[in-house]
Structure formats: C-alpha cells, structure tokens
Design a protein around this motif. Structure first.
Motif, PDB file in Angstrom:
ATOM      1  N   VAL A   1     -60.779 -28.099 -34.976  1.00 43.12           N
ATOM      2  CA  VAL A   1     -60.671 -26.673 -34.651  1.00 43.12           C
ATOM      3  C   VAL A   1     -60.896 -26.541 -33.158  1.00 43.12           C
ATOM      4  O   VAL A   1     -61.812 -27.140 -32.610  1.00 43.12           O
ATOM      5  CB  VAL A   1     -61.782 -25.853 -35.347  1.00 43.12           C
TER       6      VAL A   1
ATOM      7  N   GLU B   1     -62.451 -20.724 -46.369  1.00 42.31           N
ATOM      8  CA  GLU B   1     -61.144 -20.107 -46.636  1.00 42.31           C
ATOM      9  C   GLU B   1     -60.054 -21.170 -46.756  1.00 42.31           C
ATOM     10  O   GLU B   1     -59.217 -21.123 -47.653  1.00 42.31           O
ATOM     11  CB  GLU B   1     -60.764 -19.158 -45.501  1.00 42.31           C
ATOM     12  N   LEU B   2     -60.085 -22.128 -45.832  1.00 48.10           N
ATOM     13  CA  LEU B   2     -59.064 -23.173 -45.853  1.00 48.10           C
ATOM     14  C   LEU B   2     -59.149 -24.015 -47.116  1.00 48.10           C
ATOM     15  O   LEU B   2     -58.137 -24.420 -47.685  1.00 48.10           O
ATOM     16  CB  LEU B   2     -59.215 -24.078 -44.633  1.00 48.10           C
TER      17      LEU B   2
ATOM     18  N   ILE C   1     -60.361 -17.544 -33.778  1.00 43.21           N
ATOM     19  CA  ILE C   1     -61.785 -17.226 -33.786  1.00 43.21           C
ATOM     20  C   ILE C   1     -62.116 -16.615 -32.437  1.00 43.21           C
ATOM     21  O   ILE C   1     -61.772 -17.164 -31.391  1.00 43.21           O
ATOM     22  CB  ILE C   1     -62.633 -18.490 -34.015  1.00 43.21           C
TER      23      ILE C   1
ATOM     24  N   LYS D   1     -66.968 -20.209 -42.131  1.00 45.45           N
ATOM     25  CA  LYS D   1     -66.224 -19.256 -42.958  1.00 45.45           C
ATOM     26  C   LYS D   1     -64.764 -19.675 -43.036  1.00 45.45           C
ATOM     27  O   LYS D   1     -64.154 -19.686 -44.096  1.00 45.45           O
ATOM     28  CB  LYS D   1     -66.346 -17.843 -42.368  1.00 45.45           C
ATOM     29  N   LEU D   2     -64.237 -20.033 -41.879  1.00 43.10           N
ATOM     30  CA  LEU D   2     -62.848 -20.471 -41.800  1.00 43.10           C
ATOM     31  C   LEU D   2     -62.612 -21.659 -42.727  1.00 43.10           C
ATOM     32  O   LEU D   2     -61.601 -21.732 -43.428  1.00 43.10           O
ATOM     33  CB  LEU D   2     -62.528 -20.840 -40.357  1.00 43.10           C
ATOM     34  N   PHE D   3     -63.556 -22.581 -42.756  1.00 42.88           N
ATOM     35  CA  PHE D   3     -63.359 -23.782 -43.563  1.00 42.88           C
ATOM     36  C   PHE D   3     -63.412 -23.510 -45.061  1.00 42.88           C
ATOM     37  O   PHE D   3     -62.686 -24.117 -45.833  1.00 42.88           O
ATOM     38  CB  PHE D   3     -64.336 -24.878 -43.150  1.00 42.88           C
TER      39      PHE D   3
ATOM     40  N   ILE E   1     -55.937 -27.384 -36.536  1.00 43.58           N
ATOM     41  CA  ILE E   1     -55.706 -26.106 -37.192  1.00 43.58           C
ATOM     42  C   ILE E   1     -55.341 -25.118 -36.113  1.00 43.58           C
ATOM     43  O   ILE E   1     -56.132 -24.852 -35.207  1.00 43.58           O
ATOM     44  CB  ILE E   1     -56.967 -25.637 -37.918  1.00 43.58           C
TER      45      ILE E   1
ATOM     46  N   GLU F   1     -68.666 -18.528 -37.922  1.00 48.49           N
ATOM     47  CA  GLU F   1     -67.245 -18.192 -38.052  1.00 48.49           C
ATOM     48  C   GLU F   1     -66.442 -19.424 -38.473  1.00 48.49           C
ATOM     49  O   GLU F   1     -65.540 -19.341 -39.297  1.00 48.49           O
ATOM     50  CB  GLU F   1     -66.691 -17.686 -36.709  1.00 48.49           C
ATOM     51  N   ILE F   2     -66.799 -20.570 -37.905  1.00 44.80           N
ATOM     52  CA  ILE F   2     -66.074 -21.793 -38.229  1.00 44.80           C
ATOM     53  C   ILE F   2     -66.312 -22.190 -39.683  1.00 44.80           C
ATOM     54  O   ILE F   2     -65.392 -22.569 -40.395  1.00 44.80           O
ATOM     55  CB  ILE F   2     -66.488 -22.929 -37.261  1.00 44.80           C
TER      56      ILE F   2
ATOM     57  N   GLN G   1     -57.597 -22.157 -49.864  1.00 45.89           N
ATOM     58  CA  GLN G   1     -56.149 -22.194 -49.678  1.00 45.89           C
ATOM     59  C   GLN G   1     -55.556 -23.522 -50.152  1.00 45.89           C
ATOM     60  O   GLN G   1     -54.524 -23.558 -50.817  1.00 45.89           O
ATOM     61  CB  GLN G   1     -55.833 -22.051 -48.196  1.00 45.89           C
TER      62      GLN G   1
ATOM     63  N   GLU H   1     -55.297 -20.177 -36.803  1.00 41.24           N
ATOM     64  CA  GLU H   1     -56.468 -19.354 -37.053  1.00 41.24           C
ATOM     65  C   GLU H   1     -57.093 -18.954 -35.728  1.00 41.24           C
ATOM     66  O   GLU H   1     -57.164 -19.750 -34.799  1.00 41.24           O
ATOM     67  CB  GLU H   1     -57.499 -20.130 -37.883  1.00 41.24           C
TER      68      GLU H   1
END
Ligand code: ZN
Length: 363
Positions: free
Chosen positions: A199, A245-246, A228, A241-243, A223, A238-239, A249, A226
């Motif tokens: 990231v 979500e990923l 941030i 959270k992103l992971f 990635i 935040e990171i 997905q 996305e």
C-alpha cells in the motif's frame, strides 16, 4: 527458540503427520495463565482410550512442561506443536490472540493459524512525501521494524532560463535516487518476509515516480485504486480497515468465480465430499469455506483413510479403530500440501446454502 507467526511455514507443517494421534497442539492465550490449559491437559489424559496414544500423550506433555520451564520469560499468546514420537517441538508467538485450546491429532492442528493468515496477510506500507518516506511491514496486525528514508526533494521553483533547467534536472535526479532507496528497502523487506501486498500513500509526485520505477513483481502486489487521506489522524487504522475490506472482496470474488463455473458445469465443485475428493488428488486450485462451518469426520488407524462423516466404523476396511477429526483442519492441511489457496468466508449466504464449502478446480 520461538518464531513469530509470520514465520510459520504452514506448508511444511501440513506435510507432517503420523498414523496415530501422536501430535499435541496447544494454543495458549496468555502464557502467564496456564490454569485452563493444565486442566484440559489433565482431562484429555483421562479420556484417551488407546494405550499407545496415551503413552505418547504423556511423553508429549512432559516435553511441553520441560519447554515451559526453560522458557520462563515468554509473554503473550503462543502455539506449541509437539510430537515426542517424531522428536518434533516447535512453538510460535501469536500476535493475534487465540483462545486456549488443546488438540490431539495425527498432525499439527493448523486451522486457527491458517485463518489468521488469511485474514491478515502480510503487507508492506509506504507513506511518502517529498521530504521523507516511512516504509514498514505489517504482519498479523503488528508493525515490524520500519525504516525512514530521507527524500528532501525541494519544491518546483520558477527561476527561468538555463538555471531553471539545471535545477529541474538536479531535482529529477534526487527524486530518482529517493525512489530507488524506497524500492531497495521494499526488496529487502520482501527478502526477509514475503509480503503479499503493498500500500502506498502520500504525495502524488513521489508515488507516481515510485509506481513507474517499481519492478513488475512488486508492481503486481500494489494496491492502486484505494485512496487513503494522509491527513487522517490514524493512517494505520485506515490501512487495517482497507485490508479487511479487501479480504471480504477477495472472498466474494472467489465465490463469484466458483459460482459461475459451477452453474456452467465447469471446473468447480460444491459440498464437503466433492471438495475433499478433489483435494486429495491435487485438482483443487482454491477452496472457499465458511468460517463457522465445523464438520467432523473420522480417521482410520488401520488403513489411514479420512472419512468425511461421523461413523463408528471405517467403511473401507471395516476397522473400528477410528478417531474423530476436525474436517476443516484436514482440508486446510490438504490445501497447503497441494499449494491450493484457501479462503475462509465470512458471510456468504449462497455458499452456506450449497454446503458451506466449495472449490475451484485446476483441471
Ligand atoms: Zn480403514
């Protein structure tokens, strides 16, 4: 010596097994509090019916206690894999706590770790602006050593004429070196821990250069779509959270792939029996299993076969010398052994309706 979870080689562990239940796996949530564990170890000792296994079990416990006596300085959560018969003891610190568990099985009980590894893949993070870059690795939600790389790239200035061009050339060169330093460190990190993703957040100019100069192998891990916000108070949060979500997905994507192939009569199967059958012959490319699915099966001591249902007798050799096993753990082992991907799905209703487990086939 113990290791961190990022160093556990599940593939190697999945290859180790014995015919009998010779393996003791102990998950300790807090190594300073062994009350529950000791009670369970004692209780289990009373219910092992097979004399041979009981003897091995007692030797395993001895090994465990010796180890604990030697390693009195440990703190936190650990997993121990012990097999006196194979002269095997390994233990690892777990950054994500797993509740107390004692399991005896014919192989190391790796399912809880595989789930964590799936949920929290290792990834490298670059937070960069013109002045400096912070590069670090996140492994199972814990930040490892980080490195700060200085950039000190000055802003564009309007001077005009020759000196303007010279200035810009020098600036480009600085930027190139800066970006190369970051890439060098990403290489070093990759060598030390094989992270699966990168990231990057920060100043657009640096990131654009970085992306352009990144070698293809690293670029594939990037990635990019996305965003941030660097001004966010807590970038790390935040990171994470992103992971998450990923990860959701990825599960969805795998399910959609399996579903479309299954519907078309292609290379996909659903349900426990079919998945297991194909796993055993190395035909499975990827398994998707519901996280809460806990089917039990049996293993036969006589012929070594794994039967995906809870019966008292081995349907293959008729022996009654069988013991029950956690099938998702067995499936996890098979997946690692045959280099198949395994994903634990969080809440896919369709998957649950079709037997809570499905797989994509290689051929
Ligand atoms: Zn049998």
């Amino acid at each position: 010596m113990y290791n961190m979870i990022s160093e556990i080689d599940l593939r190697e562990l999945s290859k180790i097994s014995s015919k009998d239940r010779a393996f003791l796996t102990v998950y300790v949530e807090d190594i300073k509090d062994l009350k529950t564990i000791n009670q369970r170890l004692e209780n289990l000792g009373h219910v092992i019916a097979n004399d041979y296994e009981k003897e091995i079990y007692n030797e395993n416990i001895k090994l465990l206690h010796e180890l604990l006596k030697k390693e009195i300085n440990l703190k936190g959560c650990y997993v121990f894999f012990i097999c006196w018969l194979l002269n095997f003891t390994e233990f690892y610190e777990l950054e994500i706590p797993i509740s107390d568990q004692v399991i005896i099985d014919s192989s190391p009980f790796i399912k809880p770790i595989a789930e964590i590894k799936d949920e929290y893949e290792d990834f490298a993070v670059v937070v960069a602006d013109n002045d400096r870059a912070r590069v670090f690795l996140i492994s199972a939600l814990k930040e490892q050593d980080q490195k700060v790389i200085k950039g000190k790239i000055k802003n564009h200035v309007k001077v005009g004429g020759w000196s303007q061009q010279r200035y810009e050339r020098r600036r480009d060169k600085q930027l190139h070196h800066y970006v190369q330093d970051i890439i060098d460190y990403l290489h070093q990190l990759e060598h030390e821990h094989d992270y699966s993703r990168i990231v990057m957040v920060g100043a657009k100019e640096v990131l654009t250069h970085l992306e352009k100069e990144l070698p293809l192998r690293l670029k594939n891990k990037l990635i990019t779509d996305e965003v941030i916000d660097l001004k966010q108070q807590n970038i790390d949060e935040e990171i994470y959270k992103l992971f998450t979500e990923l990860e959701r997905q990825e599960e969805e994507n795998l399910w959609n792939q399996i579903k479309s192939k299954y519907v078309a009569g292609g290379l996909a199967v659903v349900g426990l029996e079919e998945v297991l059958k194909n796993l055993k012959v190395g035909r499975v490319e990827a398994v998707l299993v519901d996280r809460n699915y806990q089917p039990q099966g049996i293993r036969c001591r006589n012929c070594g076969n794994l039967i995906p249902e809870e019966v008292d007798k081995c349907p293959l050799c008729n022996s009654e010398d069988v013991f029950s096993v956690d099938l998702v753990n067995e499936i996890t082992e098979w997946a690692y052994k045959t280099s198949a991907l395994i994903e634990y799905a969080d809440n896919i209703e369709e998957l649950k309706k079709l037997g809570s487990i499905a797989a994509l086939l290689r051929f």
